[in-house]
Scaffold this active site. Structure first.
Site: not given
Length: 188
Positions: A2, A48-50
């Site tokens: 993401l 940051q990712e999810s």
């Protein structure tokens, strides 16, 4: 993975969902990295990712808190008995996978200091270790990721380059400060 540009750090808060995973992240990070694990960095990476959404799914097929692609989940599943189930939507599996993969990457990159080394490891997590090596070979300062080597496009699409260049910056210079109460940061 993401990609989110996000608002300035002062406008953000730790998502409520993150709090239920704090102890698990700390335990898994210390299991792999030792008692001085950079837990704040890993928390910032999950942010940051999810944004701590257990059921997060990216348009390209990445899954879970750590946004593992299916092939990476299968590969990392062979590295640790606790990851053999290959379950990226399971929060404990995802957090163990994230810290395990980060350690594997960290051990394979060289940099001028541990902050830059983590920046390279994060760039590799997001875009691939091979691209990090290509950037380092093309750089006049191969030990400096932030603002230097990670800005070199080794031949990827401009959109992927922008995402990959910003990924370590967002984690280490923006999100990490949200999680300082969780543990050590990679970058002071």
């Amino acid at each position: 993975m993401l990609a989110c540009c996000g608002a300035p750090a002062h406008a953000q808060a730790i998502p409520r969902e993150a709090l239920q995973h704090r102890a698990t992240l700390k335990r898994e990070a210390q299991r792999i990295w030792g008692l001085d694990a950079p837990v704040a960095t890993f928390a910032a990476q999950v942010h940051q990712e999810s944004r701590w959404r257990v059921d997060a799914r990216s348009p390209v097929g990445a899954l879970g808190l750590a946004q593992f692609m299916p092939a990476t989940a299968s590969w990392i599943g062979g590295m640790d008995a606790g990851l053999a189930t290959r379950a990226p939507l399971n929060p404990t599996w995802a957090l163990r996978g994230l810290v395990t993969y980060d350690k594997w990457l960290f051990d394979r990159v060289k940099a001028d200091n541990d902050c830059e080394r983590m920046a390279f490891a994060l760039a590799a997590y997001n875009g691939g270790l091979g691209w990090v090596y290509k950037r380092q070979r093309a750089s006049v300062e191969p030990g400096v990721c932030l603002g230097v080597t990670c800005a070199i496009n080794p031949g990827i699409t401009p959109a992927n380059q922008r995402e990959n260049e910003r990924y370590p910056v967002l984690i280490l210079q923006q999100h990490e400060q949200l999680y300082t109460s969780w543990g050590r940061r990679s970058c002071p």
